[in-house]
Design a protein around this motif. Structure first.
Motif, PDB file in Angstrom:
ATOM      1  N   MET A 152      -5.896  -8.470 -11.488  1.00 39.89           N
ATOM      2  CA  MET A 152      -6.079  -7.103 -10.667  1.00 39.89           C
ATOM      3  C   MET A 152      -4.731  -7.049  -9.790  1.00 39.89           C
ATOM      4  N   GLY A 153      -3.857  -7.804  -9.813  1.00 38.64           N
ATOM      5  CA  GLY A 153      -2.525  -7.835  -9.108  1.00 38.64           C
ATOM      6  C   GLY A 153      -2.607  -8.403  -7.480  1.00 38.64           C
ATOM      7  N   VAL A 154      -3.723  -9.501  -7.288  1.00 38.03           N
ATOM      8  CA  VAL A 154      -3.772  -9.981  -6.054  1.00 38.03           C
ATOM      9  C   VAL A 154      -2.854 -11.121  -6.293  1.00 38.03           C
ATOM     10  N   ARG A 155      -2.068 -11.435  -5.243  1.00 33.54           N
ATOM     11  CA  ARG A 155      -1.118 -12.607  -5.088  1.00 33.54           C
ATOM     12  C   ARG A 155      -1.801 -13.649  -4.507  1.00 33.54           C
ATOM     13  N   PHE A 156      -1.462 -14.688  -5.095  1.00 30.37           N
ATOM     14  CA  PHE A 156      -2.332 -16.334  -4.701  1.00 30.37           C
ATOM     15  C   PHE A 156      -0.947 -17.216  -4.187  1.00 30.37           C
ATOM     16  N   GLY A 157      -0.974 -17.716  -3.262  1.00 31.90           N
ATOM     17  CA  GLY A 157      -0.361 -18.865  -2.715  1.00 31.90           C
ATOM     18  C   GLY A 157      -0.937 -19.879  -3.256  1.00 31.90           C
ATOM     19  N   ASP A 158      -0.378 -21.266  -3.143  1.00 27.24           N
ATOM     20  CA  ASP A 158      -0.851 -22.492  -3.776  1.00 27.24           C
ATOM     21  C   ASP A 158      -2.253 -22.749  -2.779  1.00 27.24           C
ATOM     22  N   PRO A 159      -3.020 -23.415  -3.633  1.00 26.36           N
ATOM     23  CA  PRO A 159      -4.418 -23.827  -2.791  1.00 26.36           C
ATOM     24  C   PRO A 159      -4.244 -24.750  -1.870  1.00 26.36           C
ATOM     25  N   TYR A 160      -4.802 -24.904  -0.757  1.00 26.51           N
ATOM     26  CA  TYR A 160      -4.795 -26.162   0.506  1.00 26.51           C
ATOM     27  C   TYR A 160      -5.885 -26.615   0.405  1.00 26.51           C
TER      28      TYR A 160
END
Length: 186
Positions: A152-160
């Motif tokens: 959907m175009g959502v930008r994710f950072g690395d999981p913490y």
């Protein structure tokens, strides 16, 4: 029942863009002031939307003092004024397993989830910093939810996952990364 009506709600030239910071219930949430300060330093005006459970993890009075706006957690009553303008961007940090899965499924049973679901439909840029441990991140539903949201175009950072942190140390959560994800270069 929904809040925002259109992206770019700052109203006029020369006004700062408005960032919704959506906060979930995770131990690192107490450090959301770091994100607020970083966003303000980058020229954003900020409003915080917390899941109902996140209210127990943040100091709402401190957040309200930093933003100059109330922390939102419930829908406003019909006829009440909107306390925030429409968002120019949304930062979801920390994002929990529960919120990511409900959002990907289109569930809108809290203001935070309603905000996320509607922001997508309005074309508002959304960035996410997950706070999910390895065991939960391995769950097939979570992996499918992240894949769907990325689609959907959502930008994710690395999981913490927080496994390395000492008691009371929330320094490993890289709050500023969610802002980096909202820049055109990200």
């Amino acid at each position: 029942m929904s809040e925002p009506t259109e992206p770019g709600g700052t109203g006029g030239p020369g006004e700062k863009p408005f960032l919704y910071v959506v906060v979930c219930a995770a131990g690192v949430a107490e450090g959301v002031g770091t994100l607020i300060t970083a966003a303000q330093e980058r020229g954003w005006e900020v409003g915080v939307v917390a899941t109902p459970q996140a209210l127990g993890f943040i100091d709402a009075a401190v957040v309200e003092a930093r933003t100059g706006r109330p922390v939102r957690s419930a829908w406003r009553a019909p006829g009440d004024p909107r306390p925030f303008p429409a968002p120019d961007a949304v930062a979801l940090a920390p994002a929990t397993f529960n919120t990511v899965n409900k959002w990907a499924a289109g569930i809108s049973d809290t203001l935070a989830l309603g905000t996320l679901c509607e922001a997508y439909g309005l074309g508002v840029p959304i960035a996410v910093l997950p706070c999910v441990n390895e065991a939960l991140a391995a769950h097939p539903a979570y992996r499918a939810s992240v894949e769907r949201l990325r689609g959907m175009g959502v930008r994710f950072g690395d999981p913490y996952g927080g496994e390395e942190q000492q008691a009371g140390d929330r320094g490993d959560f890289h709050w500023e990364r969610v802002l980096d994800l909202l820049t055109p270069e990200a």
